[in-house]
Design a protein around this motif. Structure first.
Motif, PDB file in Angstrom:
ATOM      1  N   GLU A  49       4.749   0.176  -3.057  1.00 54.92           N
ATOM      2  CA  GLU A  49       3.734   1.167  -2.696  1.00 54.92           C
ATOM      3  C   GLU A  49       2.303   0.708  -2.919  1.00 54.92           C
ATOM      4  OE1 GLU A  49       5.017   5.071  -4.268  1.00 54.92           O
ATOM      5  OE2 GLU A  49       7.025   4.178  -4.245  1.00 54.92           O
ATOM      6  N   THR A  50       2.083  -0.565  -3.204  1.00 53.92           N
ATOM      7  CA  THR A  50       0.733  -1.098  -3.117  1.00 53.92           C
ATOM      8  C   THR A  50       0.405  -1.276  -1.643  1.00 53.92           C
ATOM      9  OG1 THR A  50       1.690  -3.289  -3.465  1.00 53.92           O
ATOM     10  CG2 THR A  50       0.727  -2.195  -5.380  1.00 53.92           C
ATOM     11  N   VAL A  51      -0.858  -1.553  -1.316  1.00 58.61           N
ATOM     12  CA  VAL A  51      -1.287  -1.454   0.078  1.00 58.61           C
ATOM     13  C   VAL A  51      -0.534  -2.406   1.008  1.00 58.61           C
ATOM     14  CG1 VAL A  51      -3.249  -1.767   1.629  1.00 58.61           C
ATOM     15  CG2 VAL A  51      -3.541  -0.495  -0.485  1.00 58.61           C
ATOM     16  N   GLY A  52      -0.393  -3.660   0.612  1.00 54.49           N
ATOM     17  CA  GLY A  52       0.340  -4.587   1.471  1.00 54.49           C
ATOM     18  C   GLY A  52       1.810  -4.242   1.564  1.00 54.49           C
ATOM     19  N   ALA A  53       2.430  -3.939   0.420  1.00 53.18           N
ATOM     20  CA  ALA A  53       3.848  -3.593   0.404  1.00 53.18           C
ATOM     21  C   ALA A  53       4.113  -2.319   1.181  1.00 53.18           C
ATOM     22  CB  ALA A  53       4.324  -3.435  -1.039  1.00 53.18           C
ATOM     23  N   LEU A  54       3.211  -1.359   1.087  1.00 54.24           N
ATOM     24  CA  LEU A  54       3.379  -0.105   1.814  1.00 54.24           C
ATOM     25  C   LEU A  54       3.223  -0.307   3.313  1.00 54.24           C
ATOM     26  CD1 LEU A  54       4.020   2.828   1.160  1.00 54.24           C
ATOM     27  CD2 LEU A  54       1.567   3.280   1.006  1.00 54.24           C
TER      28      LEU A  54
ATOM     29  N   ILE B 253       8.865   4.570   5.132  1.00 52.21           N
ATOM     30  CA  ILE B 253       9.325   5.874   4.658  1.00 52.21           C
ATOM     31  C   ILE B 253       8.113   6.804   4.663  1.00 52.21           C
ATOM     32  CG2 ILE B 253      10.351   7.144   2.734  1.00 52.21           C
ATOM     33  CD1 ILE B 253      11.902   4.653   2.025  1.00 52.21           C
ATOM     34  N   PRO B 254       8.070   7.743   5.601  1.00 49.87           N
ATOM     35  CA  PRO B 254       6.867   8.568   5.785  1.00 49.87           C
ATOM     36  C   PRO B 254       6.382   9.277   4.531  1.00 49.87           C
ATOM     37  CG  PRO B 254       8.356   8.847   7.640  1.00 49.87           C
ATOM     38  CD  PRO B 254       9.088   8.036   6.625  1.00 49.87           C
ATOM     39  N   LEU B 255       7.297   9.732   3.668  1.00 50.67           N
ATOM     40  CA  LEU B 255       6.884  10.439   2.463  1.00 50.67           C
ATOM     41  C   LEU B 255       5.912   9.605   1.640  1.00 50.67           C
ATOM     42  CD1 LEU B 255       7.194  12.841   0.480  1.00 50.67           C
ATOM     43  CD2 LEU B 255       9.129  11.599  -0.540  1.00 50.67           C
TER      44      LEU B 255
END
Length: 434
Positions: free
Chosen positions: A147-152, A157-159
């Motif tokens: 959930e860091t910017v690159g990983a996200l 997963i929209p949530l």
């Protein structure tokens, strides 16, 4: 206990939690752990059926891991890895290289950090190779990589992703080989190959601007333990080689024996270009992640110019305490022949869950290695929270993902422990109010 709960509400911002919900359903106030069991401040025991977010392998307060950390405390607790080195990080890097077939371990602190490292390293490789335009990424639909910017950006997963969409890079998601999505009469293998065709169709058009394809091998965790046939990985390796795109395997959740082999990619008999490791690497003791890669990738950064090097760092990179915990984990795998023992245990536990699998509310009961999951038909809104609370009432700590219930216990879980878990799941399924 009440004092600890009031203090946590006042001072702690809990992850993946709507804090207002803690008013009605307070978190467990944990005082200690014993093997696969958590013990709260009132002395009540809870079976840790999900290994504390998939990190715990050999139980809480494992004496062998404890001893390794205590020994390391008497030597050096931390030293920066830029300009210094130490025995635990070198020894761990050597052992991971032997286990994975990759080398040159680069360390971070958590799974998302490992994803960031691999993505940046891949794009930087292509830049150093004179192909700076190769900086895009492909991932699977419903995939999760942090959930860091690159990983996200490569998560689907929209949530987790929708709120932060303006901050993220555009990436491409190709069809997931999740066997639940196969058409009637289509085998898991056939469906996986059909999904691989979609990956190739994308690479035919876009390989020139694609740095890497990142994938959770065999099991997509956060989307609900979606499991797929190993042929997809084999075909993905062939396609990435053909179209000159890096293959990154995200083994953060499934590595270290979870799928029945030390690493999930082994079941496809492939070698990736990058492997991301975290979670179970320290047995659930200390934050640590690692990215390992090929000699070719490493060589592309080697030279006289500082800007050609991989300019990425974490303050606690290669922390000696965490590395000693990881080495103790690998010692246990070797000494106790854990992979072979888990295969026997997995078969036994699957049998103990047979009544759960046959329950009329259960759909798509599935198992791979030491992971079990099933979907609950016609689950009403709030199902996950209701089942979680009902299971706590029977001494089991479990957190469904939507309408998917999954079991991912520590490897030290016994058959008797599993019987308790199976009975709890059956009682919850039989309760029409859940």
């Amino acid at each position: 206990m009440d004092d600890l709960i009031s203090r946590t509400r006042a001072a702690v911002w809990h992850p993946c939690t709507q804090m207002k919900a803690l008013e009605a359903t307070p978190p467990l106030a944990i005082a200690r752990g014993e093997g696969p069991w958590l013990v709260d401040t009132g002395g009540r025991r809870y079976l840790d059926a999900i290994s504390s977010w998939w990190v715990n392998l050999f139980g809480h307060c494992n004496p062998r891991i404890n001893a390794a950390i205590v020994d390391q405390l008497g030597k050096i607790e931390h030293v920066m890895l830029a300009g210094a080195t130490h025995e635990p990080v070198v020894a761990l890097s050597e052992r991971l290289a032997r286990l994975t077939g990759l080398g040159h371990a680069f360390y971070g602190s958590d799974g998302a950090s490992a994803t960031e490292i691999a993505l940046k390293m891949s794009a930087h490789f292509w830049r150093n190779a004179g192909q700076a335009e190769k900086n895009g990424y492909v991932s699977l639909r419903n995939g999760y990589h942090g959930e860091t910017v690159g990983a996200l950006s490569v998560t689907d997963i929209p949530l987790f992703k929708a709120t932060y969409a303006p901050l993220l890079r555009n990436t491409v998601q190709v069809p997931t080989p999740d066997a639940r999505l196969a058409e009637a009469g289509e085998t898991a293998e056939g469906f996986a190959l059909r999904c691989a065709d979609a990956l190739e169709a994308h690479l035919v058009e876009h390989a020139a601007e694609t740095a890497a394809f990142i994938v959770e091998p065999l099991v997509q965790g956060a989307t609900g333990m979606a499991m797929y046939h190993p042929i997809y990985l084999k075909r993905a390796r062939e396609l990435c080689t053909k179209y000159r795109v890096h293959l990154i395997v995200d083994e953060i959740a499934v590595g270290f024996g979870r799928t029945g082999t030390m690493f999930a990619f082994e079941q496809a008999a492939i070698r990736p270009d990058f492997i991301c490791l975290s979670k179970g690497i320290t047995g659930g003791y200390l934050p640590l992640s690692a990215v390992l890669t090929t000699d070719e990738v490493y060589a592309a950064f080697y030279g006289d110019a500082t800007a050609r090097g991989f300019l990425h760092s974490h303050s606690y990179t290669g922390n000696p305490l965490a590395c000693r915990a990881a080495l103790a984990v690998l010692d246990i795998f070797e000494a106790d022949q854990v992979i072979a023992a888990n295969r026997v245990k997995a078969q036994e536990f699957t049998g103990l869950l047979a009544d759960v699998a046959m329950h009329p509310r259960v759909r798509h009961f599935r198992q791979r290695g030491m992971i079990w999951a099933f979907d609950v038909a016609q689950a009403q809104p709030g199902f996950s929270a209701r089942l979680h609370q009902a299971a706590l009432g029977q001494g089991v700590f479990i957190r469904p993902i939507g309408n998917t219930v999954y079991v991912m216990p520590p490897y030290v879980t016994s058959a008797d422990d599993m019987r308790i878990l199976a009975a709890t799941l059956l009682a919850c399924l039989k309760n029409s109010n859940i």
